[in-house]
Design a protein around this motif. Structure first.
Motif, PDB file in Angstrom:
ATOM      1  N   ALA A 115       2.232  -1.241   1.245  1.00  0.00           N
ATOM      2  CA  ALA A 115       2.478  -1.610  -0.348  1.00  0.00           C
ATOM      3  C   ALA A 115       1.904  -0.854  -1.441  1.00  0.00           C
ATOM      4  O   ALA A 115       2.371  -0.872  -2.160  1.00  0.00           O
ATOM      5  CB  ALA A 115       2.264  -3.077   0.003  1.00  0.00           C
ATOM      6  N   CYS A 116       0.372  -0.699  -1.058  1.00  0.00           N
ATOM      7  CA  CYS A 116      -0.442  -0.068  -2.230  1.00  0.00           C
ATOM      8  C   CYS A 116       0.135   1.365  -2.325  1.00  0.00           C
ATOM      9  O   CYS A 116       0.210   1.857  -3.459  1.00  0.00           O
ATOM     10  CB  CYS A 116      -1.859  -0.273  -1.748  1.00  0.00           C
ATOM     11  N   ALA A 117       0.528   2.101  -1.262  1.00  0.00           N
ATOM     12  CA  ALA A 117       0.455   3.522  -1.417  1.00  0.00           C
ATOM     13  C   ALA A 117       2.017   3.426  -2.207  1.00  0.00           C
ATOM     14  O   ALA A 117       2.309   4.477  -2.766  1.00  0.00           O
ATOM     15  CB  ALA A 117       0.732   4.279   0.114  1.00  0.00           C
ATOM     16  N   ALA A 118       2.968   2.805  -1.779  1.00  0.00           N
ATOM     17  CA  ALA A 118       4.362   2.830  -2.482  1.00  0.00           C
ATOM     18  C   ALA A 118       4.114   2.586  -4.061  1.00  0.00           C
ATOM     19  O   ALA A 118       4.994   3.329  -4.900  1.00  0.00           O
ATOM     20  CB  ALA A 118       5.303   1.759  -1.717  1.00  0.00           C
ATOM     21  N   LEU A 119       3.642   1.558  -4.380  1.00  0.00           N
ATOM     22  CA  LEU A 119       3.244   1.075  -5.731  1.00  0.00           C
ATOM     23  C   LEU A 119       2.451   2.310  -6.535  1.00  0.00           C
ATOM     24  O   LEU A 119       2.801   2.720  -7.513  1.00  0.00           O
ATOM     25  CB  LEU A 119       2.363  -0.176  -5.970  1.00  0.00           C
ATOM     26  N   HIS A 120       1.542   2.901  -5.797  1.00  0.00           N
ATOM     27  CA  HIS A 120       0.565   4.018  -6.338  1.00  0.00           C
ATOM     28  C   HIS A 120       1.612   5.224  -6.773  1.00  0.00           C
ATOM     29  O   HIS A 120       1.475   5.747  -7.781  1.00  0.00           O
ATOM     30  CB  HIS A 120      -0.525   4.451  -5.268  1.00  0.00           C
ATOM     31  N   PHE A 121       2.497   5.686  -5.744  1.00  0.00           N
ATOM     32  CA  PHE A 121       3.330   6.670  -6.344  1.00  0.00           C
ATOM     33  C   PHE A 121       4.294   6.395  -7.140  1.00  0.00           C
ATOM     34  O   PHE A 121       4.743   7.304  -8.063  1.00  0.00           O
ATOM     35  CB  PHE A 121       3.982   7.444  -4.968  1.00  0.00           C
ATOM     36  N   HIS A 135      -3.050  13.851   0.975  1.00  0.00           N
ATOM     37  CA  HIS A 135      -2.726  13.556   2.230  1.00  0.00           C
ATOM     38  C   HIS A 135      -3.120  12.316   2.727  1.00  0.00           C
ATOM     39  O   HIS A 135      -4.432  11.971   2.726  1.00  0.00           O
ATOM     40  CB  HIS A 135      -3.616  14.831   3.109  1.00  0.00           C
ATOM     41  N   LEU A 136      -2.280  11.350   2.795  1.00  0.00           N
ATOM     42  CA  LEU A 136      -2.589   9.890   3.367  1.00  0.00           C
ATOM     43  C   LEU A 136      -2.070   9.573   4.679  1.00  0.00           C
ATOM     44  O   LEU A 136      -1.036   9.811   5.117  1.00  0.00           O
ATOM     45  CB  LEU A 136      -1.721   9.231   2.252  1.00  0.00           C
ATOM     46  N   SER A 137      -2.990   8.937   5.260  1.00  0.00           N
ATOM     47  CA  SER A 137      -2.839   8.310   6.497  1.00  0.00           C
ATOM     48  C   SER A 137      -2.723   7.091   6.643  1.00  0.00           C
ATOM     49  O   SER A 137      -3.862   6.498   6.247  1.00  0.00           O
ATOM     50  CB  SER A 137      -3.806   9.073   7.794  1.00  0.00           C
ATOM     51  N   LEU A 138      -1.580   6.433   6.879  1.00  0.00           N
ATOM     52  CA  LEU A 138      -1.748   4.982   6.790  1.00  0.00           C
ATOM     53  C   LEU A 138      -2.264   4.279   7.843  1.00  0.00           C
ATOM     54  O   LEU A 138      -2.422   2.932   7.807  1.00  0.00           O
ATOM     55  CB  LEU A 138      -0.211   4.377   6.613  1.00  0.00           C
ATOM     56  N   ASP A 139      -2.583   5.226   9.022  1.00  0.00           N
ATOM     57  CA  ASP A 139      -3.469   4.377  10.130  1.00  0.00           C
ATOM     58  C   ASP A 139      -4.829   4.468   9.672  1.00  0.00           C
ATOM     59  O   ASP A 139      -5.657   3.740  10.757  1.00  0.00           O
ATOM     60  CB  ASP A 139      -3.192   5.673  11.128  1.00  0.00           C
ATOM     61  N   GLU A 140      -5.466   4.674   8.593  1.00  0.00           N
ATOM     62  CA  GLU A 140      -6.702   4.403   8.307  1.00  0.00           C
ATOM     63  C   GLU A 140      -6.711   4.027   6.826  1.00  0.00           C
ATOM     64  O   GLU A 140      -5.783   4.001   6.144  1.00  0.00           O
ATOM     65  CB  GLU A 140      -7.417   5.860   8.252  1.00  0.00           C
ATOM     66  N   PRO A 141      -7.898   3.650   6.397  1.00  0.00           N
ATOM     67  CA  PRO A 141      -8.190   2.973   5.079  1.00  0.00           C
ATOM     68  C   PRO A 141      -7.822   4.436   3.917  1.00  0.00           C
ATOM     69  O   PRO A 141      -8.192   5.545   4.178  1.00  0.00           O
ATOM     70  CB  PRO A 141      -9.643   2.759   4.818  1.00  0.00           C
ATOM     71  N   ILE A 142      -7.138   3.767   2.952  1.00  0.00           N
ATOM     72  CA  ILE A 142      -6.882   4.714   1.862  1.00  0.00           C
ATOM     73  C   ILE A 142      -6.976   4.346   0.589  1.00  0.00           C
ATOM     74  O   ILE A 142      -6.965   5.128  -0.275  1.00  0.00           O
ATOM     75  CB  ILE A 142      -5.066   4.817   1.863  1.00  0.00           C
ATOM     76  N   SER A 143      -7.872   3.269   0.475  1.00  0.00           N
ATOM     77  CA  SER A 143      -8.353   2.783  -0.954  1.00  0.00           C
ATOM     78  C   SER A 143      -9.146   3.867  -1.733  1.00  0.00           C
ATOM     79  O   SER A 143      -9.175   4.011  -3.077  1.00  0.00           O
ATOM     80  CB  SER A 143      -9.057   1.534  -1.024  1.00  0.00           C
ATOM     81  N   PHE A 144      -9.848   4.620  -0.826  1.00  0.00           N
ATOM     82  CA  PHE A 144     -10.818   5.505  -1.790  1.00  0.00           C
ATOM     83  C   PHE A 144      -9.841   6.684  -2.455  1.00  0.00           C
ATOM     84  O   PHE A 144     -10.034   7.033  -3.672  1.00  0.00           O
ATOM     85  CB  PHE A 144     -11.937   6.283  -0.906  1.00  0.00           C
ATOM     86  N   LYS A 145      -8.782   7.029  -1.745  1.00  0.00           N
ATOM     87  CA  LYS A 145      -8.018   8.179  -2.052  1.00  0.00           C
ATOM     88  C   LYS A 145      -7.121   7.735  -3.263  1.00  0.00           C
ATOM     89  O   LYS A 145      -6.886   8.544  -4.187  1.00  0.00           O
ATOM     90  CB  LYS A 145      -7.151   8.718  -0.716  1.00  0.00           C
ATOM     91  N   LEU A 146      -6.684   6.592  -2.901  1.00  0.00           N
ATOM     92  CA  LEU A 146      -5.979   5.915  -4.134  1.00  0.00           C
ATOM     93  C   LEU A 146      -6.625   5.822  -5.244  1.00  0.00           C
ATOM     94  O   LEU A 146      -6.067   6.129  -6.501  1.00  0.00           O
ATOM     95  CB  LEU A 146      -5.248   4.674  -3.723  1.00  0.00           C
TER      96      LEU A 146
END
Length: 201
Positions: A115-121, A135-146
């Motif tokens: 949900a976070c990645a979709a809203l980010h883009f 480069h995002l992998s939704l299999d791991e935490p993404i909060s720092f990259k976002l």
């Protein structure tokens, strides 16, 4: 542990890149030592009221350009977060005694990350911000990259850096997107509608 500090008007997150142009003599010395010893340095946000207490270490990944006068273009990557315990200014550049810390508890569930990645883009697209390759992998935490690519003020990014829960940080990001997106969507709709009204003869 004692580390060298590089105060900058940025907030660096673990796992994210940081290009730097090194031109001051004191930082040429500091970076030279880091390269010789293969150690990193601490990046802390320089604020009007002083240095932020929470920072992130930067590891030099490569030297992009070495100028004849000793200036350097380097590319670094954020590694570990730290909290400053004591500043040391006996050298030309700042040093500090720091304590390192990591996140505690569980990571955000995949559904929240998606949900976070979709809203980010969507946010970046509607805001007209050029999207850098992320480069995002939704299999791991993404909060720092976002958080690093977030179109937000540094104060909010500094708060995110200090949070010790991936779940809480991801929820804070979600709240940010949900607060800003209605205005962006309305602006995009208004622009599209005005573009369809009438025509020039």
């Amino acid at each position: 542990m004692r580390i060298s500090l590089f105060p900058l008007d940025v907030v660096l997150f673990p796992g994210t890149g940081l290009p730097l142009h090194i031109f001051e003599d004191r930082y040429k010395e500091m970076i030279g030592e880091c390269m010789a010893d293969r150690t990193g340095f601490g990046v802390v946000r320089a604020q009007q009221e002083g240095l932020a207490v929470i920072g992130c270490t930067a590891q030099i990944v490569r030297v992009l350009h070495h100028y004849d006068d000793g200036r350097l273009d380097i590319f670094c990557q954020g590694e570990s977060r730290f909290e400053i315990q004591m500043l040391e200014n006996s050298r030309d550049f700042l040093e500090a005694e720091v304590d390192f810390f990591d996140d505690e508890g569980d990571v955000a569930p995949r559904s929240l990350r998606e949900a976070c990645a979709a809203l980010h883009f969507e946010t970046l697209e509607l805001a007209g911000i050029e999207m850098q390759t992320l480069h995002l992998s939704l299999d791991e935490p993404i909060s720092f990259k976002l958080a690093s690519a977030l179109p937000a003020d540094l104060g909010f990014k500094q708060q995110l850096l200090g949070l010790r829960s991936d779940v809480e940080r991801t929820h804070r990001l979600l709240d940010f997107y949900q607060a800003i997106l209605p205005k962006l969507r309305m602006g995009a709709y208004a622009a599209k509608a005005s573009g369809q009204n009438g025509h020039v003869m």
